[in-house]
Design a protein around this motif. Sequence first.
Motif, PDB file in Angstrom:
ATOM      1  N   VAL A 121       0.851  -1.187   0.000  1.00 53.95           N
ATOM      2  CA  VAL A 121       0.000   0.000   0.000  1.00 53.95           C
ATOM      3  C   VAL A 121       0.887   1.236   0.000  1.00 53.95           C
ATOM      4  N   ARG A 126      -3.447   3.026   0.358  1.00 54.32           N
ATOM      5  CA  ARG A 126      -4.185   2.651  -0.846  1.00 54.32           C
ATOM      6  C   ARG A 126      -3.447   1.566  -1.624  1.00 54.32           C
ATOM      7  N   ASN A 154      -9.715   2.578   5.820  1.00 50.62           N
ATOM      8  CA  ASN A 154      -9.704   2.655   4.353  1.00 50.62           C
ATOM      9  C   ASN A 154     -10.699   1.686   3.729  1.00 50.62           C
ATOM     10  N   TYR A 156     -11.538  -0.302   0.332  1.00 44.20           N
ATOM     11  CA  TYR A 156     -10.784  -0.747  -0.837  1.00 44.20           C
ATOM     12  C   TYR A 156     -11.697  -0.970  -2.042  1.00 44.20           C
ATOM     13  N   ASP A 286      -6.493   7.039   4.470  1.00 40.79           N
ATOM     14  CA  ASP A 286      -7.011   7.856   3.370  1.00 40.79           C
ATOM     15  C   ASP A 286      -8.268   8.592   3.823  1.00 40.79           C
ATOM     16  N   ASN A 289     -11.466   8.347   1.555  1.00 35.65           N
ATOM     17  CA  ASN A 289     -12.112   7.090   1.184  1.00 35.65           C
ATOM     18  C   ASN A 289     -11.997   6.112   2.342  1.00 35.65           C
ATOM     19  N   ARG A 290     -12.834   6.325   3.353  1.00 33.03           N
ATOM     20  CA  ARG A 290     -12.751   5.493   4.551  1.00 33.03           C
ATOM     21  C   ARG A 290     -14.133   5.307   5.161  1.00 33.03           C
TER      22      ARG A 290
END
Length: 384
Positions: A121, A126, A154, A156, A286, A289-290
């Motif tokens: 990552v 990420r 995060n 995915y 992140d 985006n979590r």
Amino acid sequence: MKTVYLDNNATTAVDPEVLDAMLPYLRDLYGNPSSMHTFGGQVGDAVETARARLAALLGASPKEIIFTSCGSESDNTAVWSALRTQPEKRHLITTRVEHPAVLNVAQYWEQQGYSVTYLSVDAKGRLDLDEYARALTDDTALVSIMFANNEVGNIYPIQCMAETAKERGVLFHTDAVQAVGKMPIDLSHLPVDMLSLSGHKIHAPKGIGALYVRKGVRFRPFLRGGHQELGRRAGTENVPCIAGIGMAAKLAGEHIQDERVYVAQLRDKLENGIIARVPDCMVNGDPENRLPNTSNIAFKNVEGEAILLMLDQLGICASSGSACTSGSLEPSHVLRSIGVPFNYAHGSVRLSLSHYTTEEEVDYVIEHLPGVIETLRAISPFKD
């Protein structure tokens, strides 16, 4: 002293409606759901009602749901089944930031002679989708990648990763223990083959989980014995807890919007309030985006366990991003994989909320956490 509980990624409170759904099967309706008589039959009906409720939350068919004891059993079962039904394939793909329920299983199979690719990552946790695509081979038996990370939150890109695996004819499993109930999941459009979840993350009791197995996917039972769960998982069903997870699934569907909006707003208020008041701290993972309930904050030059001890004295429950092993403090494998600087990773704290969290509780933490960090930095052996 009031308890402010911000450790919901570890476990959640049992919802009162969930408890009410469980009690009849602990008290009066104690029959075996596999029995032929009516007394046991009504207990069996409760199992199927719960199965239907869980399937509805996931956009699945009830026959695709297998009840297990926990998320770890579900993860182990998924990997075991994928490998045992494809003995000709000897390769697994997972990530460096998985929960130990997958990571340690992958390491076990590696010791048995399997090849395992651990995807890396970046600094925000990420995944690199190009690295993932290159890792897929004709020898790959299974991809197992978590839906959302338990430490930093995060989320995915499971949709596109599962689609890529499907194009290559590779089975795809996702550990969705932290994602279920916190974000919409529709398996009628998400091409994963298997998905794991755990009841105690969605306000059901501990000791109950489930594994989704898509219709048509070859399956090998992990536990053998009786005919329960259509022969896919032996053992007398834990009916009270199954009834509980069924009600929890129903309520989770009703609270999804609260998780996405109300809880996320509280998390942002908590996080922004801390960052504004404490110098030299950073958010791990992140932020864009979590999960809506998760904040992992690293405090420079302090030690995570000391933060937790002082918070505990104030009635605040949280988790640390570092683990103590044999007296040697090391940052977690997730934070090491992300590359968080050691003097920050050592002082990482995870704060995880639920729809039970109140604004008053958030204000309480914002008021007291800065003083904890200031006190610890004054006596800290860590220096720049």
